[in-house]
Design a protein around this motif. Structure first.
Motif, mmCIF file in Angstrom:
data_model
loop_
_atom_site.group_PDB
_atom_site.id
_atom_site.type_symbol
_atom_site.label_atom_id
_atom_site.label_comp_id
_atom_site.label_asym_id
_atom_site.label_seq_id
_atom_site.Cartn_x
_atom_site.Cartn_y
_atom_site.Cartn_z
ATOM 1 N N GLN A 79 14.087 41.087 28.506
ATOM 2 C CA GLN A 79 13.656 40.181 27.447
ATOM 3 C C GLN A 79 13.886 40.715 26.039
ATOM 4 O OE1 GLN A 79 9.538 39.905 29.039
ATOM 5 N NE2 GLN A 79 9.881 37.719 28.775
ATOM 6 N N TYR A 80 13.703 42.013 25.843
ATOM 7 C CA TYR A 80 13.658 42.540 24.488
ATOM 8 C C TYR A 80 14.812 43.487 24.185
ATOM 9 C CZ TYR A 80 8.959 40.710 24.910
ATOM 10 O OH TYR A 80 7.892 39.887 25.123
ATOM 11 N N PRO A 81 15.489 43.267 23.054
ATOM 12 C CA PRO A 81 16.551 44.195 22.638
ATOM 13 C C PRO A 81 15.976 45.595 22.444
ATOM 14 C CG PRO A 81 16.607 42.198 21.321
ATOM 15 C CD PRO A 81 15.332 42.154 22.128
ATOM 16 N N GLY A 82 16.790 46.579 22.721
ATOM 17 C CA GLY A 82 16.360 47.958 22.539
ATOM 18 C C GLY A 82 15.751 48.559 23.787
ATOM 19 N N ILE A 83 15.127 47.736 24.613
ATOM 20 C CA ILE A 83 14.556 48.245 25.858
ATOM 21 C C ILE A 83 15.636 48.247 26.935
ATOM 22 C CG2 ILE A 83 12.845 47.862 27.674
ATOM 23 C CD1 ILE A 83 11.020 46.660 25.552
ATOM 24 N N ALA A 84 16.472 47.208 26.924
ATOM 25 C CA ALA A 84 17.525 47.095 27.934
ATOM 26 C C ALA A 84 18.475 48.284 27.842
ATOM 27 C CB ALA A 84 18.284 45.786 27.764
ATOM 28 N N ARG A 85 19.067 48.471 26.712
ATOM 29 C CA ARG A 85 19.935 49.613 26.410
ATOM 30 C C ARG A 85 20.007 49.697 24.897
ATOM 31 N NH1 ARG A 85 23.899 48.628 30.766
ATOM 32 N NH2 ARG A 85 23.128 49.875 32.474
ATOM 33 N N PHE A 86 19.970 50.877 24.410
ATOM 34 C CA PHE A 86 19.989 51.054 22.964
ATOM 35 C C PHE A 86 21.210 50.365 22.364
ATOM 36 C CE2 PHE A 86 20.933 53.389 19.058
ATOM 37 C CZ PHE A 86 19.737 53.160 18.391
ATOM 38 N N GLY A 87 20.966 49.533 21.370
ATOM 39 C CA GLY A 87 22.056 48.872 20.666
ATOM 40 C C GLY A 87 22.611 47.644 21.354
ATOM 41 N N LYS A 88 21.984 47.210 22.432
ATOM 42 C CA LYS A 88 22.459 46.019 23.143
ATOM 43 C C LYS A 88 21.296 45.066 23.386
ATOM 44 C CE LYS A 88 26.365 48.038 25.490
ATOM 45 N NZ LYS A 88 27.528 47.210 25.547
ATOM 46 N N THR A 89 21.639 43.802 23.481
ATOM 47 C CA THR A 89 20.635 42.801 23.816
ATOM 48 C C THR A 89 20.594 42.625 25.331
ATOM 49 O OG1 THR A 89 22.174 40.947 23.775
ATOM 50 C CG2 THR A 89 21.120 41.552 21.667
ATOM 51 N N PRO A 90 19.482 42.129 25.856
ATOM 52 C CA PRO A 90 19.445 41.848 27.294
ATOM 53 C C PRO A 90 20.561 40.894 27.724
ATOM 54 C CG PRO A 90 17.236 41.822 26.415
ATOM 55 C CD PRO A 90 18.171 41.922 25.234
ATOM 56 N N ASN A 91 20.917 39.963 26.850
ATOM 57 C CA ASN A 91 21.994 39.031 27.173
ATOM 58 C C ASN A 91 23.307 39.760 27.428
ATOM 59 O OD1 ASN A 91 24.288 36.983 25.983
ATOM 60 N ND2 ASN A 91 22.671 35.944 27.152
ATOM 61 N N GLU A 92 23.519 40.878 26.744
ATOM 62 C CA GLU A 92 24.735 41.672 26.944
ATOM 63 C C GLU A 92 24.639 42.563 28.182
ATOM 64 O OE1 GLU A 92 26.391 42.889 22.675
ATOM 65 O OE2 GLU A 92 24.226 43.258 22.892
ATOM 66 N N VAL A 93 23.444 42.995 28.512
ATOM 67 C CA VAL A 93 23.245 43.968 29.584
ATOM 68 C C VAL A 93 23.186 43.310 30.969
ATOM 69 C CG1 VAL A 93 21.631 45.717 30.477
ATOM 70 C CG2 VAL A 93 22.105 45.582 28.032
ATOM 71 N N PHE A 94 22.788 42.049 31.019
ATOM 72 C CA PHE A 94 22.620 41.361 32.303
ATOM 73 C C PHE A 94 23.652 40.242 32.442
ATOM 74 C CE2 PHE A 94 18.576 43.363 31.422
ATOM 75 C CZ PHE A 94 18.296 43.970 32.634
ATOM 76 N N PRO A 95 24.849 40.575 32.946
ATOM 77 C CA PRO A 95 25.915 39.582 33.094
ATOM 78 C C PRO A 95 25.769 38.784 34.396
ATOM 79 C CG PRO A 95 26.719 41.707 33.799
ATOM 80 C CD PRO A 95 25.300 41.916 33.307
ATOM 81 N N LEU A 96 26.716 37.914 34.629
ATOM 82 C CA LEU A 96 26.745 37.065 35.820
ATOM 83 C C LEU A 96 26.592 37.871 37.108
ATOM 84 C CD1 LEU A 96 27.338 34.406 37.375
ATOM 85 C CD2 LEU A 96 29.773 34.929 37.094
ATOM 86 N N THR A 97 27.300 38.970 37.228
ATOM 87 C CA THR A 97 27.258 39.748 38.474
ATOM 88 C C THR A 97 25.856 40.266 38.775
ATOM 89 O OG1 THR A 97 27.987 41.704 37.247
ATOM 90 C CG2 THR A 97 29.684 40.433 38.408
ATOM 91 N N LYS A 98 25.132 40.689 37.740
ATOM 92 C CA LYS A 98 23.750 41.153 37.958
ATOM 93 C C LYS A 98 22.861 39.989 38.374
ATOM 94 C CE LYS A 98 23.018 45.451 35.637
ATOM 95 N NZ LYS A 98 22.464 46.415 36.543
ATOM 96 N N ALA A 99 23.043 38.849 37.728
ATOM 97 C CA ALA A 99 22.228 37.679 38.059
ATOM 98 C C ALA A 99 22.485 37.225 39.495
ATOM 99 C CB ALA A 99 22.513 36.546 37.077
ATOM 100 N N GLU A 100 23.732 37.209 39.901
ATOM 101 C CA GLU A 100 24.062 36.804 41.275
ATOM 102 C C GLU A 100 23.432 37.745 42.294
ATOM 103 O OE1 GLU A 100 28.405 34.638 40.713
ATOM 104 O OE2 GLU A 100 28.334 36.820 40.947
ATOM 105 N N GLN A 101 23.528 39.044 42.047
ATOM 106 C CA GLN A 101 22.964 40.008 42.992
ATOM 107 C C GLN A 101 21.438 39.961 42.985
ATOM 108 O OE1 GLN A 101 24.782 41.979 45.288
ATOM 109 N NE2 GLN A 101 22.701 42.017 46.081
ATOM 110 N N ALA A 102 20.841 39.770 41.816
ATOM 111 C CA ALA A 102 19.381 39.654 41.738
ATOM 112 C C ALA A 102 18.900 38.467 42.569
ATOM 113 C CB ALA A 102 18.935 39.511 40.283
#
Length: 150
Positions: free
Chosen positions: A109-132
């Motif tokens: 949900q929150y930028p900075g927690i997912a990965r420094f300098g990236k938004t969650p939208n950038e860190v969780f792509p289609l492949t992660k969503a499909e596997q989740a």
């Protein structure tokens, strides 16, 4: 009111099993909502929200499992903590899910927690969503088979 939770407790109904059904029903709704978010009718999919909803579905299914089994007080509130005392096959899937997606819901949900300098939208792509979604479906099926075994 005879149908209220407090009246059910007074009548001696097994409230933990009632809780299991409620929590599991919501877990299924969360997973269905995540699946719907994979293919929105308008706009771009937000895969981080798919992952977040899958995380919450897995968490709620594990709570349902504990309520159904009558394990008393829940061992924890996060997925890793909720794995204490669950069947091995359920624990294995949930552990793989957490290793894949993370055990911190806020990272979805929150930028900075997912990965420094990236938004969650950038860190969780289609492949992660499909596997989740796949992990979520697999885990919910196992829990459902336990709760609603005939």
């Amino acid at each position: 009111d005879r149908s209220s939770p407090s009246s059910a407790r007074r009548r001696g109904t097994d409230f933990t099993q009632m809780d299991a059904g409620l929590w599991f029903t919501q877990a299924k709704a969360d997973l269905e909502s995540a699946n719907n978010d994979m293919h929105p009718l308008t706009g771009k999919p937000a895969y981080e929200w798919v992952c977040y909803k899958c995380y919450r579905a897995v968490e709620k299914a594990l709570r349902a499992y504990h309520y159904f089994k009558g394990n008393g007080k829940l061992p924890a509130s996060d997925i890793h903590g909720l794995l204490l005392g669950v069947d091995t096959n359920i624990r294995d899937i949930a552990f793989r899910f957490c290793n894949f997606i993370g055990n911190e819901a806020n990272s979805m949900q929150y930028p900075g927690i997912a990965r420094f300098g990236k938004t969650p939208n950038e860190v969780f792509p289609l492949t992660k969503a499909e596997q989740a979604l796949e992990y979520g479906k697999e885990l919910l099926k196992l829990v459902e088979d336990i709760i609603y075994a005939s």
